[in-house]
Design a protein around this motif. Structure first.
Motif, PDB file in Angstrom:
ATOM      1  N   ASP A  25       0.811  -1.218   0.000  1.00 32.60           N
ATOM      2  CA  ASP A  25       0.000   0.000   0.000  1.00 32.60           C
ATOM      3  C   ASP A  25       0.849   1.276   0.000  1.00 32.60           C
ATOM      4  O   ASP A  25       0.333   2.371   0.246  1.00 32.60           O
ATOM      5  CB  ASP A  25      -0.945   0.019   1.204  1.00 32.60           C
ATOM      6  CG  ASP A  25      -0.204   0.002   2.540  1.00 32.60           C
ATOM      7  OD1 ASP A  25       0.995  -0.375   2.557  1.00 32.60           O
ATOM      8  OD2 ASP A  25      -0.818   0.366   3.558  1.00 32.60           O
ATOM      9  N   ALA A  26       2.142   1.133  -0.279  1.00 35.28           N
ATOM     10  CA  ALA A  26       3.020   2.315  -0.338  1.00 35.28           C
ATOM     11  C   ALA A  26       2.514   3.271  -1.420  1.00 35.28           C
ATOM     12  O   ALA A  26       2.181   2.853  -2.530  1.00 35.28           O
ATOM     13  CB  ALA A  26       4.452   1.891  -0.617  1.00 35.28           C
ATOM     14  N   GLN A  27       2.454   4.550  -1.094  1.00 35.65           N
ATOM     15  CA  GLN A  27       1.939   5.551  -2.022  1.00 35.65           C
ATOM     16  C   GLN A  27       3.072   6.390  -2.603  1.00 35.65           C
ATOM     17  O   GLN A  27       3.952   6.855  -1.881  1.00 35.65           O
ATOM     18  CB  GLN A  27       0.929   6.471  -1.322  1.00 35.65           C
ATOM     19  CG  GLN A  27      -0.343   5.768  -0.886  1.00 35.65           C
ATOM     20  CD  GLN A  27      -1.360   6.738  -0.312  1.00 35.65           C
ATOM     21  OE1 GLN A  27      -1.020   7.846   0.099  1.00 35.65           O
ATOM     22  NE2 GLN A  27      -2.616   6.320  -0.293  1.00 35.65           N
ATOM     23  N   PHE A  28       3.000   6.582  -3.927  1.00 32.94           N
ATOM     24  CA  PHE A  28       3.971   7.435  -4.608  1.00 32.94           C
ATOM     25  C   PHE A  28       3.642   8.890  -4.339  1.00 32.94           C
ATOM     26  O   PHE A  28       2.484   9.300  -4.403  1.00 32.94           O
ATOM     27  CB  PHE A  28       3.933   7.165  -6.119  1.00 32.94           C
ATOM     28  CG  PHE A  28       4.960   7.942  -6.895  1.00 32.94           C
ATOM     29  CD1 PHE A  28       6.279   7.521  -6.942  1.00 32.94           C
ATOM     30  CD2 PHE A  28       4.611   9.091  -7.582  1.00 32.94           C
ATOM     31  CE1 PHE A  28       7.235   8.226  -7.665  1.00 32.94           C
ATOM     32  CE2 PHE A  28       5.556   9.807  -8.308  1.00 32.94           C
ATOM     33  CZ  PHE A  28       6.875   9.368  -8.344  1.00 32.94           C
ATOM     34  N   LEU A  29       4.649   9.674  -4.011  1.00 33.05           N
ATOM     35  CA  LEU A  29       4.449  11.082  -3.674  1.00 33.05           C
ATOM     36  C   LEU A  29       5.051  11.961  -4.769  1.00 33.05           C
ATOM     37  O   LEU A  29       6.267  12.053  -4.890  1.00 33.05           O
ATOM     38  CB  LEU A  29       5.094  11.393  -2.322  1.00 33.05           C
ATOM     39  CG  LEU A  29       4.664  10.521  -1.145  1.00 33.05           C
ATOM     40  CD1 LEU A  29       5.504  10.824   0.091  1.00 33.05           C
ATOM     41  CD2 LEU A  29       3.175  10.734  -0.828  1.00 33.05           C
ATOM     42  N   HIS A  30       4.208  12.580  -5.578  1.00 34.09           N
ATOM     43  CA  HIS A  30       4.718  13.465  -6.622  1.00 34.09           C
ATOM     44  C   HIS A  30       5.310  14.736  -6.028  1.00 34.09           C
ATOM     45  O   HIS A  30       6.326  15.242  -6.506  1.00 34.09           O
ATOM     46  CB  HIS A  30       3.600  13.825  -7.610  1.00 34.09           C
ATOM     47  CG  HIS A  30       3.368  12.787  -8.659  1.00 34.09           C
ATOM     48  ND1 HIS A  30       4.318  12.456  -9.603  1.00 34.09           N
ATOM     49  CD2 HIS A  30       2.304  11.985  -8.898  1.00 34.09           C
ATOM     50  CE1 HIS A  30       3.848  11.501 -10.382  1.00 34.09           C
ATOM     51  NE2 HIS A  30       2.634  11.194  -9.980  1.00 34.09           N
ATOM     52  N   THR A  31       4.656  15.237  -4.981  1.00 27.53           N
ATOM     53  CA  THR A  31       5.136  16.452  -4.311  1.00 27.53           C
ATOM     54  C   THR A  31       5.120  16.228  -2.808  1.00 27.53           C
ATOM     55  O   THR A  31       4.171  15.664  -2.264  1.00 27.53           O
ATOM     56  CB  THR A  31       4.251  17.667  -4.651  1.00 27.53           C
ATOM     57  OG1 THR A  31       4.183  17.820  -6.072  1.00 27.53           O
ATOM     58  CG2 THR A  31       4.832  18.947  -4.047  1.00 27.53           C
ATOM     59  N   ILE A  32       6.166  16.674  -2.163  1.00 23.82           N
ATOM     60  CA  ILE A  32       6.262  16.534  -0.713  1.00 23.82           C
ATOM     61  C   ILE A  32       6.965  17.765  -0.158  1.00 23.82           C
ATOM     62  O   ILE A  32       7.889  18.295  -0.779  1.00 23.82           O
ATOM     63  CB  ILE A  32       7.016  15.241  -0.329  1.00 23.82           C
ATOM     64  CG1 ILE A  32       7.117  15.092   1.189  1.00 23.82           C
ATOM     65  CG2 ILE A  32       8.378  15.175  -0.968  1.00 23.82           C
ATOM     66  CD1 ILE A  32       7.690  13.751   1.615  1.00 23.82           C
ATOM     67  N   SER A  33       6.520  18.222   0.992  1.00 21.98           N
ATOM     68  CA  SER A  33       7.146  19.395   1.606  1.00 21.98           C
ATOM     69  C   SER A  33       8.397  18.982   2.373  1.00 21.98           C
ATOM     70  O   SER A  33       8.536  17.831   2.790  1.00 21.98           O
ATOM     71  CB  SER A  33       6.173  20.075   2.569  1.00 21.98           C
ATOM     72  OG  SER A  33       5.914  19.248   3.694  1.00 21.98           O
ATOM     73  N   TYR A  34       9.305  19.937   2.531  1.00 20.39           N
ATOM     74  CA  TYR A  34      10.487  19.674   3.342  1.00 20.39           C
ATOM     75  C   TYR A  34      10.075  19.221   4.739  1.00 20.39           C
ATOM     76  O   TYR A  34      10.650  18.293   5.310  1.00 20.39           O
ATOM     77  CB  TYR A  34      11.342  20.939   3.484  1.00 20.39           C
ATOM     78  CG  TYR A  34      11.833  21.557   2.201  1.00 20.39           C
ATOM     79  CD1 TYR A  34      12.781  20.913   1.403  1.00 20.39           C
ATOM     80  CD2 TYR A  34      11.379  22.812   1.791  1.00 20.39           C
ATOM     81  CE1 TYR A  34      13.255  21.496   0.241  1.00 20.39           C
ATOM     82  CE2 TYR A  34      11.846  23.403   0.624  1.00 20.39           C
ATOM     83  CZ  TYR A  34      12.782  22.747  -0.150  1.00 20.39           C
ATOM     84  OH  TYR A  34      13.240  23.334  -1.304  1.00 20.39           O
ATOM     85  N   GLU A  35       9.053  19.911   5.289  1.00 18.95           N
ATOM     86  CA  GLU A  35       8.610  19.624   6.649  1.00 18.95           C
ATOM     87  C   GLU A  35       8.136  18.186   6.802  1.00 18.95           C
ATOM     88  O   GLU A  35       8.478  17.495   7.761  1.00 18.95           O
ATOM     89  CB  GLU A  35       7.481  20.583   7.067  1.00 18.95           C
ATOM     90  CG  GLU A  35       7.919  22.017   7.306  1.00 18.95           C
ATOM     91  CD  GLU A  35       8.051  22.805   6.005  1.00 18.95           C
ATOM     92  OE1 GLU A  35       7.742  22.263   4.914  1.00 18.95           O
ATOM     93  OE2 GLU A  35       8.474  23.973   6.077  1.00 18.95           O
ATOM     94  N   ARG A  36       7.352  17.715   5.817  1.00 18.03           N
ATOM     95  CA  ARG A  36       6.861  16.335   5.915  1.00 18.03           C
ATOM     96  C   ARG A  36       7.995  15.341   5.770  1.00 18.03           C
ATOM     97  O   ARG A  36       8.036  14.318   6.479  1.00 18.03           O
ATOM     98  CB  ARG A  36       5.790  16.064   4.854  1.00 18.03           C
ATOM     99  CG  ARG A  36       5.232  14.649   4.968  1.00 18.03           C
ATOM    100  CD  ARG A  36       4.183  14.320   3.947  1.00 18.03           C
ATOM    101  NE  ARG A  36       3.761  12.946   4.088  1.00 18.03           N
ATOM    102  CZ  ARG A  36       2.956  12.301   3.252  1.00 18.03           C
ATOM    103  NH1 ARG A  36       2.446  12.944   2.197  1.00 18.03           N
ATOM    104  NH2 ARG A  36       2.634  11.035   3.456  1.00 18.03           N
ATOM    105  N   ALA A  37       8.918  15.626   4.855  1.00 22.54           N
ATOM    106  CA  ALA A  37      10.058  14.727   4.670  1.00 22.54           C
ATOM    107  C   ALA A  37      10.852  14.573   5.969  1.00 22.54           C
ATOM    108  O   ALA A  37      11.274  13.472   6.331  1.00 22.54           O
ATOM    109  CB  ALA A  37      10.959  15.246   3.562  1.00 22.54           C
TER     110      ALA A  37
END
Length: 238
Positions: free
Chosen positions: A176-188
């Motif tokens: 169920d791993a989801q591909f992340l097209h966009t991610i914030s620095y904070e979330r990373a």
């Protein structure tokens, strides 16, 4: 006259090993050289940082305590120099003008890193490969890549990997791993999503430097991304 785009591309040392898992595979060098040449032909200025994991990792060398961490990290820096020289040869064989700049003085076979000289090389259409990390132990080549990208005023840093981009968890372990097209620095940082190490991500965040993660083995990906195709990668940004 339109200003040329300037990018820094980060390759892992393991990528150079190909299927062997160790050492340097010439076919991989030739492939990377062809992809970098494609950028130069399209008026992109390119800096490169390569890891040294195909030869030795400082953390691994020091894991049982016999070799001190500082010494292990210096060994890892030397590994990046070996990779940088190999990459220089591959790029020159493809007809490109290349300079290797090392954070540690090794004047017999490469320049010592000087920011303004690196910028001048880029302006003249030369590829600059930054070797020996930051010159200091306890810093990864991910952090080196972000630091050099900021110093040479690159628009983006591209982390060229063996995967299509960033997932919220390991896709090899979780269906169920989801591909992340966009991610914030904070979330990373908060979710410990290993785009790069935390120091590198924090430095990119402080300088608003986008981190693009893509599959280096999909031919033409680097140029497509530079030309604006974000469907084939993940982007870490504000």
């Amino acid at each position: 006259m339109q200003k040329k785009k300037r990018v820094l591309v980060k390759f892992s040392g393991e990528a150079l090993a190909g299927e062997n898992g160790f050492g340097i595979e010439n076919s991989v060098l030739k492939y990377i050289a062809s992809q970098i040449k494609e950028l130069l032909i399209n008026d992109v200025e390119v800096g490169i940082v390569i890891g040294g994991g195909n030869i030795i990792r400082g953390v691994t060398a020091a894991k049982d305590g016999l070799i001190k961490r500082t010494s292990g990290d210096y060994m890892g820096m030397l590994a990046t120099v070996i990779n940088a020289i190999a990459m220089q040869e591959a790029l020159e064989s493809a007809g490109l003008d290349v300079r290797v700049q090392s954070a540690i003085q090794m004047e017999a076979f490469c320049e010592t890193y000087i920011m303004r000289r690196a910028q001048r090389h880029l302006e003249k259409g030369r590829v600059v490969i930054f070797a020996a990390g930051t010159g200091n132990p306890y810093f990864t080549t991910d952090t080196t890549a972000v630091l050099r990208a900021v110093e040479i005023e690159a628009e983006v840093i591209i982390k060229a990997t063996k995967v299509d981009g960033v997932y919220d968890k390991d896709p090899h372990k979780f269906e169920d791993a989801q591909f992340l097209h966009t991610i914030s620095y904070e979330r990373a940082l908060h979710d410990n999503i290993k785009v790069m190490d935390d120091t590198a991500i924090a430095l990119a965040k402080d300088n608003a430097l986008p981190i693009i993660v893509c599959n280096m083995f999909c031919e033409g990906n680097l140029l497509k991304i530079i030309q604006g195709d974000m469907s084939i990668c993940s982007v870490v940004k504000n």
